[in-house]
Design a protein around this motif. Structure first.
Motif, PDB file in Angstrom:
ATOM      1  N   GLN A 198       0.708  -1.060   0.116  1.00 55.18           N
ATOM      2  CA  GLN A 198      -0.035  -0.095   0.048  1.00 55.18           C
ATOM      3  C   GLN A 198       0.742   1.207   0.079  1.00 55.18           C
ATOM      4  N   PHE A 199       1.951   1.112   0.618  1.00 55.84           N
ATOM      5  CA  PHE A 199       2.952   2.169   0.579  1.00 55.84           C
ATOM      6  C   PHE A 199       3.368   2.618  -0.967  1.00 55.84           C
ATOM      7  N   TYR A 200       3.850   1.015  -1.419  1.00 58.49           N
ATOM      8  CA  TYR A 200       4.037   1.154  -3.154  1.00 58.49           C
ATOM      9  C   TYR A 200       2.889   2.042  -3.797  1.00 58.49           C
ATOM     10  N   MET A 201       1.701   1.275  -3.621  1.00 56.95           N
ATOM     11  CA  MET A 201       0.510   2.075  -4.449  1.00 56.95           C
ATOM     12  C   MET A 201       0.620   3.819  -3.831  1.00 56.95           C
ATOM     13  N   GLN A 202       0.783   4.094  -2.975  1.00 54.83           N
ATOM     14  CA  GLN A 202       0.791   5.633  -2.783  1.00 54.83           C
ATOM     15  C   GLN A 202       1.822   6.100  -3.552  1.00 54.83           C
ATOM     16  N   GLN A 203       3.129   5.501  -3.438  1.00 51.26           N
ATOM     17  CA  GLN A 203       4.200   5.911  -4.441  1.00 51.26           C
ATOM     18  C   GLN A 203       3.730   5.971  -5.839  1.00 51.26           C
ATOM     19  N   ARG A 204       3.226   5.029  -6.334  1.00 50.42           N
ATOM     20  CA  ARG A 204       2.390   5.090  -7.962  1.00 50.42           C
ATOM     21  C   ARG A 204       1.704   6.253  -7.860  1.00 50.42           C
ATOM     22  N   LEU A 205       0.786   6.536  -7.010  1.00 47.22           N
ATOM     23  CA  LEU A 205      -0.164   7.663  -7.079  1.00 47.22           C
ATOM     24  C   LEU A 205       0.478   9.058  -7.138  1.00 47.22           C
ATOM     25  N   SER A 206       1.346   9.194  -6.123  1.00 52.64           N
ATOM     26  CA  SER A 206       2.103  10.476  -5.967  1.00 52.64           C
ATOM     27  C   SER A 206       3.018  10.764  -7.179  1.00 52.64           C
ATOM     28  N   GLN A 207       3.488   9.561  -7.726  1.00 56.11           N
ATOM     29  CA  GLN A 207       4.457   9.845  -9.263  1.00 56.11           C
ATOM     30  C   GLN A 207       3.772  10.622 -10.071  1.00 56.11           C
ATOM     31  N   ALA A 208       2.379  10.192 -10.075  1.00 55.76           N
ATOM     32  CA  ALA A 208       1.428  10.985 -11.172  1.00 55.76           C
ATOM     33  C   ALA A 208       1.203  12.326 -11.021  1.00 55.76           C
ATOM     34  N   GLN A 209       2.345  13.075 -11.111  1.00 53.83           N
ATOM     35  CA  GLN A 209       2.364  14.473 -11.045  1.00 53.83           C
ATOM     36  C   GLN A 209       1.751  15.086  -9.803  1.00 53.83           C
ATOM     37  N   ASP A 210       1.954  14.668  -8.813  1.00 54.60           N
ATOM     38  CA  ASP A 210       1.006  14.927  -7.677  1.00 54.60           C
ATOM     39  C   ASP A 210      -0.279  15.138  -7.759  1.00 54.60           C
ATOM     40  N   TYR A 211      -1.057  14.449  -8.720  1.00 56.05           N
ATOM     41  CA  TYR A 211      -2.444  14.812  -8.825  1.00 56.05           C
ATOM     42  C   TYR A 211      -3.283  13.960  -7.697  1.00 56.05           C
ATOM     43  N   PHE A 212      -2.532  13.306  -6.737  1.00 55.82           N
ATOM     44  CA  PHE A 212      -3.245  12.241  -5.725  1.00 55.82           C
ATOM     45  C   PHE A 212      -2.920  12.945  -4.471  1.00 55.82           C
ATOM     46  N   GLU A 213      -2.461  14.124  -4.639  1.00 58.01           N
ATOM     47  CA  GLU A 213      -1.890  14.761  -3.076  1.00 58.01           C
ATOM     48  C   GLU A 213      -3.255  15.116  -2.428  1.00 58.01           C
ATOM     49  N   ASP A 214      -3.294  14.983  -1.157  1.00 50.80           N
ATOM     50  CA  ASP A 214      -4.783  15.275  -0.583  1.00 50.80           C
ATOM     51  C   ASP A 214      -5.150  16.715  -0.720  1.00 50.80           C
ATOM     52  N   GLU A 215      -6.264  16.505  -1.062  1.00 53.13           N
ATOM     53  CA  GLU A 215      -7.355  18.183  -1.248  1.00 53.13           C
ATOM     54  C   GLU A 215      -7.060  18.858  -2.637  1.00 53.13           C
ATOM     55  N   VAL A 216      -6.305  18.004  -3.548  1.00 55.57           N
ATOM     56  CA  VAL A 216      -5.961  18.617  -4.995  1.00 55.57           C
ATOM     57  C   VAL A 216      -7.072  18.230  -5.828  1.00 55.57           C
ATOM     58  N   GLU A 217      -7.616  19.289  -6.511  1.00 58.68           N
ATOM     59  CA  GLU A 217      -8.780  19.188  -7.490  1.00 58.68           C
ATOM     60  C   GLU A 217      -8.025  18.871  -8.825  1.00 58.68           C
ATOM     61  N   VAL A 218      -8.367  17.849  -9.457  1.00 59.28           N
ATOM     62  CA  VAL A 218      -7.711  17.610 -10.873  1.00 59.28           C
ATOM     63  C   VAL A 218      -8.812  17.819 -11.878  1.00 59.28           C
ATOM     64  N   ASN A 219      -8.939  18.764 -12.556  1.00 54.96           N
ATOM     65  CA  ASN A 219      -9.935  18.897 -13.519  1.00 54.96           C
ATOM     66  C   ASN A 219      -9.573  18.820 -15.155  1.00 54.96           C
TER      67      ASN A 219
ATOM     68  N   HIS B 279     -10.399  14.122 -11.244  1.00 51.16           N
ATOM     69  CA  HIS B 279     -11.098  13.610  -9.961  1.00 51.16           C
ATOM     70  C   HIS B 279     -11.276  14.811  -8.946  1.00 51.16           C
ATOM     71  N   ASN B 280     -12.173  14.482  -8.010  1.00 50.06           N
ATOM     72  CA  ASN B 280     -12.573  15.529  -6.940  1.00 50.06           C
ATOM     73  C   ASN B 280     -11.404  15.539  -5.974  1.00 50.06           C
ATOM     74  N   PRO B 281     -11.358  16.560  -5.125  1.00 47.12           N
ATOM     75  CA  PRO B 281     -10.168  16.531  -3.997  1.00 47.12           C
ATOM     76  C   PRO B 281     -10.266  15.340  -3.450  1.00 47.12           C
ATOM     77  N   ILE B 282      -9.226  14.825  -2.877  1.00 48.07           N
ATOM     78  CA  ILE B 282      -9.500  13.589  -2.044  1.00 48.07           C
ATOM     79  C   ILE B 282      -9.083  14.230  -0.439  1.00 48.07           C
ATOM     80  N   PRO B 283     -10.142  13.906   0.287  1.00 48.36           N
ATOM     81  CA  PRO B 283      -9.905  14.577   1.748  1.00 48.36           C
ATOM     82  C   PRO B 283      -8.842  13.823   2.364  1.00 48.36           C
TER      83      PRO B 283
END
Ligand SMILES: *[C@@H]1O[C@H](CO)[C@@H](O)[C@H](O)[C@H]1NC(C)=O
Ligand SMILES: *[C@@H]1O[C@H](CO)[C@@H](O)[C@H](O)[C@H]1NC(C)=O
Ligand SMILES: *[C@@H]1O[C@H](CO)[C@@H](O)[C@H](O)[C@H]1NC(C)=O
Length: 363
Positions: free
Chosen positions: A136-157, A163-167
């Motif tokens: 699950q740590f590796y999964m988080q790494q994959r997500l954050s490698q994606a241009q910080d699109y999956f940082e908390d609270e970031v809205e990607v349009n 996707h909506n901001p992730i709480p």
């Protein structure tokens, strides 16, 4: 009966209702409604009692604030995890469940410790899980490698990654759910008559769940990354970290034929490195979260484990001896041994229910 016939039957039936029957029906309906209202208000009251955070989703900041801030940071389990960071949101309350982890090196008595901790009321630890959580740590790494699109609270349009901001901290819930799924309540509990999802939630919140793991230090991560991961995803956790001096571990592993591919020197280095990882993890977690114990000490002095039990918050609770790992390897332990745990073993928690539900009785 054909559909036609059925229709006729219904129509005829309805026509035949006498005024007496109508009155009877209305009265029964009325009584049923009253009964329903009474029952549902009772249920509501029960739910309100166990609901941990009364206003979980009220924002702490003015809605006009530019930044999308966390909903609130109430910690429902201050006794167990006074230093936890809890970013609550409508999709996750990361501190709702209390966890206990036993991290250890191999050949250090971790299975005896696992059995010992499972003697404590309301504790449910499972055995090894092959360090599943590092993935699950590796999964988080994959997500954050994606241009910080999956940082908390970031809205990607942008449309392809939309996707909506992730709480904030909400990934804690699926991570925790993985553990509670591979370490569920007993089958006999789950098969109880009329058991509802709410009952299970209540039961789990009165339980401290966790696992024994001897491979945490072998994942492709630094101890700093492991600390960060566990603080974030298991904020309301305590850790018992168990290590053994290099030489004793080495001899025991050699006897067992572990790591035949390593030279003596390589194996000693490997053990020392694992000890270093776990010690650093424990130090970084601090005294309120982690307790470092040495097998070399507790195997000779049960007082060390009693300290750990007190540290967990159990009152009137102590071991009068050490549970011994079976000499014949991995067969069932402690079968002929007396329960060494003495006292009432009360754990102070905020929920009254805790002392009433004893997992040991359910097993
Ligand atoms: C997309 O997001 C940016 C800020 O990240 C915002 O300024 C913009 O208005 C958004 N566009 C749409 C169509 O929502
Ligand atoms: C370990 O992680 C690093 C970066 O975090 C990565 O570059 C490396 O390929 C990983 N190694 C393995 C064996 O997965
Ligand atoms: C030795 O074997 C273990 C598995 O038993 C493996 O994890 C490790 O990478 C191997 N080490 C070397 C140096 O081959």
């Amino acid at each position: 009966m054909s559909i036609e016939g059925e229709k006729k039957y219904l129509i005829r039936g309805r026509r035949k209702l006498s005024s007496g029957t109508t009155l009877y029906c209305i009265t029964s309906l009325y009584l049923a409604a009253l009964f329903y209202i009474a029952i549902s208000s009772l249920q509501k009251r029960q739910i309100a009692e166990i609901s941990i955070i009364k206003t979980p989703f009220r924002r702490q900041v003015d809605i006009s604030d530019e930044e999308f801030l966390t909903f609130n940071t109430e910690n429902p389990n201050k006794q167990w995890c006074p230093e936890a960071t809890c970013n609550n949101s409508p999709i996750c309350e990361p501190c709702k469940q209390r966890f206990l982890f036993l991290f250890s090196t191999g050949r250090s008595g971790s299975t005896s410790l696992l059995s010992t901790l499972n003697l404590l009321p309301n504790v449910r630890l499972s055995g090894e899980n092959n360090n599943a959580f590092v993935h699950q740590f590796y999964m988080q790494q994959r997500l954050s490698q994606a241009q910080d699109y999956f940082e908390d609270e970031v809205e990607v349009n942008s449309s392809s990654w939309i996707h909506n901001p992730i709480p904030r901290q909400s990934m804690a819930c699926p991570v925790q759910q993985t553990l509670s799924t591979i370490n569920p309540p007993s089958r006999s509990f789950l098969r109880r008559d009329y058991l509802t999802r709410k009952d299970v939630e209540k039961h789990e919140q009165s339980t401290i769940i966790g696992a024994k793991m001897i491979r945490v230090q072998n994942g492709n991560w630094t101890w700093q990354e492991a600390v960060q991961f566990y603080k974030r995803h298991f904020p309301c956790a305590r850790y018992i970290i168990n290590i053994r001096e290099v030489e004793g571990s080495f001899q025991s592993m050699r006897k067992r034929g572990w790591f035949k591919n390593l030279s003596d020197d390589q194996l000693r280095k490997r053990i020392a490195k694992e000890n270093k990882f776990l010690t650093s993890f424990a130090n970084a977690m601090g005294d309120n979260r982690a307790k470092l114990i040495l097998m070399d000490k507790w195997s000779k002095d049960v007082g060390v484990l009693n300290d750990a039990i007190n540290w967990m918050g159990y009152q009137d609770c102590s071991l009068d001896s050490i549970l011994h790992e079976n000499k014949n390897g991995y067969s069932k332990e402690g079968e002929d041994e007396q329960n060494p745990l003495k006292g009432q073993c009360l754990l102070h928690t905020r929920m009254h229910i805790d002392l009433e539900v004893n997992v040991k009785n359910i097993r």
